[in-house]
Scaffold this active site. Structure first.
Site, mmCIF file in Angstrom:
data_model
loop_
_atom_site.group_PDB
_atom_site.id
_atom_site.type_symbol
_atom_site.label_atom_id
_atom_site.label_comp_id
_atom_site.label_asym_id
_atom_site.label_seq_id
_atom_site.Cartn_x
_atom_site.Cartn_y
_atom_site.Cartn_z
ATOM 1 C CG ASP A 255 -1.804 1.162 1.348
ATOM 2 O OD1 ASP A 255 -2.724 1.254 0.518
ATOM 3 O OD2 ASP A 255 -1.609 1.999 2.253
ATOM 4 C CD GLU A 279 -2.418 2.548 -3.391
ATOM 5 O OE1 GLU A 279 -3.598 2.918 -3.493
ATOM 6 O OE2 GLU A 279 -1.748 2.679 -2.340
#
Length: 472
Positions: A255, A279
């Site tokens: 993330d 990400e």
């Protein structure tokens, strides 16, 4: 990242935010419609040549990275600890459809306890077995239930991708902080007894004041600290090794990787192997490529996502000829049409899936698109075509406002024809097949034309639809 959902479910999240503030006295938070047209997907995954890089799927226990990934959650999935069991029930049908990996939400206890979607990590080792932050189970279920889900996935030859949130933490107690001259919420004493943290492990500290980026005022982990590195991937019971060896996770989705340096992802992945994707939320394909090369990992292809969004929103399929990570390095590109953070392709969304499931890269399907919003039969058909027909590099044949045609040059290869106009369209295209009968494997067209000796053939596509042609 969870923060971006405020725009979509504002009132619900605001109520949860208020609850969190009061409780913690702390900061903010497609069976193929082919049926008769396309048979069941083949079991053997596409082979991968490079066996030296840990991100290569051949280093994983299963085939993650070769077929299609399922994002097995969405924002604010039902609480009450039922989600792991819900996913377990869907795994067999997903595997049968040709999915090779499921990406789970952050699976450990967050500051918001049973309300948390996991992006506010408190105890990285509490999978729903410690009574802390107001609950024992996580929002998704108990330790036993996630263990059962992972076992079910493995029994169906699916890899399980863990969502790793290590940019920031949440829920620490207040403590005096000599680096700020005031109290900070940086005293983390998790019930698991693993990876306790203090002000020394966050920014600012005696190493440096900050790193690549912070998030929403949450305590920002310092990855240059030996203590942090040991608990992330070096120790025998580090997050990386515990998740891989004890829990059974096969790969990693990182993330908000803009918040720390790419070597963090590389070190974590090198410690345990497995498919790894970050990400890096950026629409610039060159920037995505730079990060992926530095991290030695895949990246979500936001450049592709934004090109598809603009192409369909503006009725301009020439956008699909734009720069994307999948065109620069398909091996590093994880393509997607929607996820838990962003879902901006509203009109003719199935055309975007037709694009990513016929082109290079590793496609990821969003749970709600597959299970609720789109035609599952069409998605299953596209998955089958991706896994059985769409091989080789890509030649872009034609694009204008309404039409887009491309050719995959492997064996057997395909011609994909996307038509966003209001009527049927026809077009002569150059194939790789001479004097060969071809058919549309979506079943939209009943034509079975024979390619000319010079490999040219006329094909057609329905309004706001697509056809995918390959030898009969």
């Amino acid at each position: 990242m969870f923060f971006y959902k405020l725009g979509r479910n504002q009132s619900l999240l605001f109520m949860k935010y208020i609850f969190t503030m009061a409780a913690a006295a702390f900061l903010l938070w497609g069976c193929a419609n082919e049926m008769e047209v396309a048979p069941q997907a083949a079991e053997n995954p596409q082979s991968v040549a490079d066996t030296t890089n840990f991100n290569n799927p051949m280093h994983a226990a299963r085939s993650a990275g070769t077929k299609v990934m399922m994002q097995a959650f969405y924002w604010d999935v039902p609480g009450s600890g039922t989600w792991w069991n819900t996913i377990s029930g869907k795994v067999p049908s997903w595997a049968s459809a040709g999915i090779d990996a499921i990406w789970l939400p952050p699976a450990t206890k967050g500051q918001s306890g049973g309300y948390s979607m996991g992006y506010d990590p408190f105890d990285y080792f509490d999978f729903g077995n410690y009574n802390q932050m107001g609950s024992t189970e996580t929002r998704f279920g108990s330790l036993a239930e996630i263990q059962s889900l992972i076992t079910t996935a493995h029994n169906n030859d699916l890899s399980v991708i863990a969502d790793i949130v290590v940019n920031h933490c949440s829920g620490g107690a207040s403590q005096a902080n000599p680096y700020t001259g005031s109290n900070t919420y940086t005293n983390f004493q998790p019930a698991s007894g693993l990876f306790a943290r203090s002000y020394n492990d966050f920014h600012p500290n005696n190493v440096h004041a900050s790193d690549a980026g912070t998030f929403g005022g949450f305590p920002d982990l310092c990855h240059d600290k030996t203590w942090v590195q040991d608990w992330l991937y070096n120790n025998s019971n580090s997050i990386a090794k515990y998740y891989k060896n004890t829990m059974g996770f096969d790969g990693w989705r990182f993330d908000m990787v803009k918040g720390f340096e790419p070597w963090v992802v590389k070190n974590f992945k090198n410690a345990v192997g497995g498919f790894t994707v970050g990400e890096y939320w950026d629409g610039n394909a060159a920037t995505l490529e730079t990060w992926a090369n530095s991290a030695e990992a895949s990246a979500f292809d936001f450049a592709c996502y934004y090109k598809m969004r603009d192409a369909l929103a503006n009725n301009d399929l020439t956008q699909l000829n734009g720069d994307m990570l999948l065109k620069r390095n398909a091996y590093r590109a994880v393509t997607f049409v929607a996820n838990h953070d962003t879902d901006e392709i509203y009109t003719n969304k199935i055309l975007a899936y037709a694009y990513i499931l016929t082109h290079e890269g590793y496609p990821c399907i969003f749970y709600r698109d597959y299970e609720e919003w789109l035609d599952k039969n069409k998605l299953n058909n596209l998955i089958w075509i991706h896994n059985n027909k769409a091989f080789g590099n890509t030649t872009y044949l034609f694009a204008d406002n309404d039409e887009y045609v491309a050719r995959r040059n492997g064996a057997p290869g395909i011609i994909v024809y996307i038509n966003n106009s209001n009527s049927w369209q026809e077009r002569w295209v150059d194939t790789n097949w001479a004097s060969t009968t071809i058919k549309d494997y979506t079943g939209s067209s009943t034509w079975e034309p024979v390619t000319q000796g010079d490999t040219w053939v006329k094909v057609q596509a329905p309004p706001h639809g697509y056809t995918i042609w390959s030898p009969k």
